[in-house]
Structure formats: structure tokens, C-alpha cells
Scaffold this motif. Sequence first.
Motif, PDB file in Angstrom:
ATOM      1  N   ILE A  70       0.836  -1.202   0.000  1.00 12.72           N
ATOM      2  CA  ILE A  70       0.000   0.000   0.000  1.00 12.72           C
ATOM      3  C   ILE A  70       0.872   1.254   0.000  1.00 12.72           C
ATOM      4  O   ILE A  70       0.598   2.221  -0.718  1.00 12.72           O
ATOM      5  CB  ILE A  70      -0.967  -0.011   1.200  1.00 12.72           C
ATOM      6  N   HIS A  71       1.942   1.240   0.787  1.00 10.74           N
ATOM      7  CA  HIS A  71       2.852   2.385   0.834  1.00 10.74           C
ATOM      8  C   HIS A  71       3.455   2.668  -0.541  1.00 10.74           C
ATOM      9  O   HIS A  71       3.482   3.811  -0.987  1.00 10.74           O
ATOM     10  CB  HIS A  71       3.966   2.136   1.856  1.00 10.74           C
ATOM     11  N   ILE A  72       3.935   1.628  -1.195  1.00 11.08           N
ATOM     12  CA  ILE A  72       4.547   1.798  -2.514  1.00 11.08           C
ATOM     13  C   ILE A  72       3.518   2.339  -3.509  1.00 11.08           C
ATOM     14  O   ILE A  72       3.800   3.259  -4.283  1.00 11.08           O
ATOM     15  CB  ILE A  72       5.159   0.473  -3.010  1.00 11.08           C
ATOM     16  N   GLY A  73       2.316   1.787  -3.496  1.00 12.14           N
ATOM     17  CA  GLY A  73       1.262   2.264  -4.395  1.00 12.14           C
ATOM     18  C   GLY A  73       0.896   3.711  -4.123  1.00 12.14           C
ATOM     19  O   GLY A  73       0.673   4.494  -5.060  1.00 12.14           O
ATOM     20  N   LEU A  74       0.847   4.092  -2.857  1.00 14.36           N
ATOM     21  CA  LEU A  74       0.545   5.475  -2.493  1.00 14.36           C
ATOM     22  C   LEU A  74       1.643   6.407  -2.992  1.00 14.36           C
ATOM     23  O   LEU A  74       1.350   7.481  -3.537  1.00 14.36           O
ATOM     24  CB  LEU A  74       0.393   5.585  -0.971  1.00 14.36           C
ATOM     25  N   ASP A  75       2.895   6.003  -2.837  1.00 19.92           N
ATOM     26  CA  ASP A  75       3.997   6.807  -3.358  1.00 19.92           C
ATOM     27  C   ASP A  75       3.873   7.010  -4.866  1.00 19.92           C
ATOM     28  O   ASP A  75       4.049   8.120  -5.370  1.00 19.92           O
ATOM     29  CB  ASP A  75       5.342   6.138  -3.056  1.00 19.92           C
ATOM     30  N   ARG A  76       3.588   5.937  -5.587  1.00 23.08           N
ATOM     31  CA  ARG A  76       3.453   6.051  -7.045  1.00 23.08           C
ATOM     32  C   ARG A  76       2.281   6.958  -7.424  1.00 23.08           C
ATOM     33  O   ARG A  76       2.377   7.763  -8.340  1.00 23.08           O
ATOM     34  CB  ARG A  76       3.249   4.682  -7.697  1.00 23.08           C
ATOM     35  N   MET A  77       1.179   6.826  -6.694  1.00 24.41           N
ATOM     36  CA  MET A  77      -0.003   7.637  -6.976  1.00 24.41           C
ATOM     37  C   MET A  77       0.306   9.126  -6.770  1.00 24.41           C
ATOM     38  O   MET A  77      -0.206   9.973  -7.510  1.00 24.41           O
ATOM     39  CB  MET A  77      -1.146   7.206  -6.064  1.00 24.41           C
ATOM     40  N   LEU A  78       1.151   9.436  -5.807  1.00 22.62           N
ATOM     41  CA  LEU A  78       1.502  10.832  -5.520  1.00 22.62           C
ATOM     42  C   LEU A  78       2.660  11.340  -6.384  1.00 22.62           C
ATOM     43  O   LEU A  78       3.069  12.485  -6.261  1.00 22.62           O
ATOM     44  CB  LEU A  78       1.842  10.984  -4.040  1.00 22.62           C
TER      45      LEU A  78
END
Length: 96
Positions: A70-78
Amino acid sequence: MYFSNGYSWLLFLLLLFLPDISMIGYAVNSRTGAYVYNAAHTYILPLLLLFSGYLLSLEWPVLISLIWIIHIGLDRMLGYGLKYPSGFKDTHIQKL
């Protein structure tokens, strides 16, 4: 998937930004920083942890790996991508 398994919201919030500790590598130099940061921000390690947790029927590796993913996906989304050795603001997505 994390919350459907009934895992803790508090633990989620406490561990969500734990992978960002990998920025400590930038205290050495940009090359080391990029290597350490990228190692903590690719899907390979959390997926290996997730699969091993399922294979061994252990809950804690599954829980940690889901938060990590989830952290990695959130970073990519931002817009925060993997880092280039040239500097922290040079990513594979954009220049910050």
C-alpha cells in the motif's frame, strides 16, 4: 485486502510510512541513498514476504507486506518514483 482480514487500523497507521526510513541512505551519499530507497520501494521484497506468509500460514508477514505494498502504491499515486543516483528529486516518474 488488509482491512477485509480484520487487521488493525492503528497498526496500519503506525507502519504505513515505515519504508521511508530507507531515506537514511542519503546520509551516506546519493548513490547509496538511491540504492537503499529503491530496495525498499520496489514490489519484489513485499511480494516475497506476502507469498512466504501465505505459504507458511503466518499472519505477521502478510500484514506487513500488505502495508508495504500500500505504501509503494501510495507513493506512485503521488508521483514519487524510484530514485536515480543523481539526486533524491530525480525519479523514474518525474523530476520533483
